[in-house]
Each structure stands twice: as C-alpha cells, then as structure tokens.
Design an enzyme around this catalytic site. Structure first.
Site, PDB file in Angstrom:
ATOM      1  N   SER A  81     -54.619  12.344 -41.954  1.00  0.00           N
ATOM      2  CA  SER A  81     -53.693  11.797 -42.945  1.00  0.00           C
ATOM      3  C   SER A  81     -52.229  11.909 -42.540  1.00  0.00           C
ATOM      4  CB  SER A  81     -53.895  12.472 -44.309  1.00  0.00           C
ATOM      5  OG  SER A  81     -53.384  13.781 -44.309  1.00  0.00           O
ATOM      6  N   LYS A 117     -48.039  17.761 -45.625  1.00  0.00           N
ATOM      7  CA  LYS A 117     -47.634  16.410 -46.018  1.00  0.00           C
ATOM      8  C   LYS A 117     -46.133  16.274 -45.774  1.00  0.00           C
ATOM      9  CE  LYS A 117     -51.714  15.330 -47.838  1.00  0.00           C
ATOM     10  NZ  LYS A 117     -52.610  14.309 -47.255  1.00  0.00           N
TER      11      LYS A 117
END
Length: 216
Positions: A81, A117
C-alpha cells in the site's frame, strides 16, 4: 465470522502496541547480506572481502536494533500500500516528533500492529477527494509527486466528503491508493497524535536503497 475477522487486513509495518519502542524486525542473515552486496556492488573474485563486510554489517544491524530500543524504533514493511515509496521487506527507522506535516511518512499503532502511511490532512483541515482520486485540502488541489502515474484513486472510501480532520488527529493515506486501507474508511479513521510512533527517517534495508525517507 466475528468482527475482528471482518476487518480489512492492514499489512504494513511489523510491530506491537505494547512494544512500540523496540525493534520488531528479524535481522538479515549473513547470506542475505552477502547476496545484497553482490547485487548492489558487483564485486567479483572478492569472496573473502564480501564475507568480512557481511559479518561487519551483521554487527552493525545488531547494534542498530539495540539502539532502536532506546532511540529509533525500527520496523519491517509488509504489503504494497506504500509502493513504490516503501516496498515489502524494507526495514525503516522512525524518529519521534511533537508534530507532523502534510507529506510526512509516519508509523502508528492500529489494532495491535504498527502501520505506515503518509500524512495527507492535519488537524482542522478539510479533505476532499474527487472520483479520479485528486486530493484537495481546504479547497485547493495538492500536488503529490510521490505518487506513480496512474496511482491516484478514490479507492475504498465510505466517509462523507469533504471531511474535516478532528483536532489532534491526522488524515493518512497510502501511496498506492487503489489498495490502501486508510483514513478514507470510517473503521480506520484519522489517527490520534498519541498513537503515532514516529516519523519515518531512514531506510536501512535493502542496502541498495539505504538512505533518508520522508516528506517530499
């Protein structure tokens, strides 16, 4: 199937909530480091030299793990991701910060794991994402040079847009938007400041990618 089993799998950085200050990575073996040296440095007919360097590097890694317990938390990346910025198998170190800015790469605690992230929205910001994945903050579209061509995507999103980031929290997203499970989903939401382990500062593995990581 219980609720825990229905949660999306957020595969990012290895770690545990109760051990945020300690490294949770498995050290590369001598053979792995030797292979990496051969690939990145192209050394030929210097087997003895490589082996000596490999043993020295194992010592460096061991020392860095001990140091990370007190200074730099260290994590191993799982999943895609954050690709291409971070790839599966990368080992990264983080530093604690009092505040975080848009574009920073952060590690944070979620569901007894440590994930990575990118900060997109800061406390009080209004975040909007159009159907093509273009992100606007406070009414202005932002430039995201860290994304690969075609990486923009609305992805998995069930929040009402535009969305205001609550105080003392951060809106985070992965760089591979189509697969990342992040603040666009209500069950993840924005990340409270006190759950952020730190700002990613250094990639220590693989050797060929050793160097600083962070905001762009």
């Amino acid at each position: 199937m219980n609720a825990a089993q229905r949660r999306p799998r957020l595969q990012e950085a290895a770690g545990s909530k109760r051990n945020q200050g300690a490294s949770q990575v498995q050290l590369p073996t001598v053979d792995q480091i030797d292979e990496e040296l051969q690939r990145t440095e192209g050394l030929r007919n210097r087997h003895g030299f490589r082996r000596n360097v490999a043993f020295a590097l194992v010592g460096v890694f061991a020392a860095s793990v001990l140091l990370s317990t007190f200074v730099l938390p260290t994590f191993k990346i799982y999943g895609q991701s954050m690709s291409p910025t971070l790839n599966e198998g990368d080992i990264v170190a983080a530093t604690k910060s009092a505040s975080y800015s848009r574009g920073d790469l952060v590690a944070f605690s979620y569901n007894n794991k440590v994930l990575t992230k990118r900060v997109i929205g800061c406390p009080g910001d209004w975040v909007d994402i159009d159907s093509n994945g273009n992100v606007s903050i406070n009414g202005e579209m932002i430039d995201e040079p860290y994304l690969q061509a075609g990486a923009k995507s609305l992805g998995q999103c069930d929040i009402s847009l535009p969305y205001q980031v609550p105080e003392d929290t951060y809106f985070v997203m992965g760089d591979k938007r189509s697969v990342s499970v992040d603040s666009r989903l209500t069950q993840v939401g924005c990340i409270p400041r006190d759950q952020i382990v730190g700002k990613l500062a250094l990639r220590v593995w693989p050797l060929g990618s050793f160097g600083v990581v962070g905001s762009l």
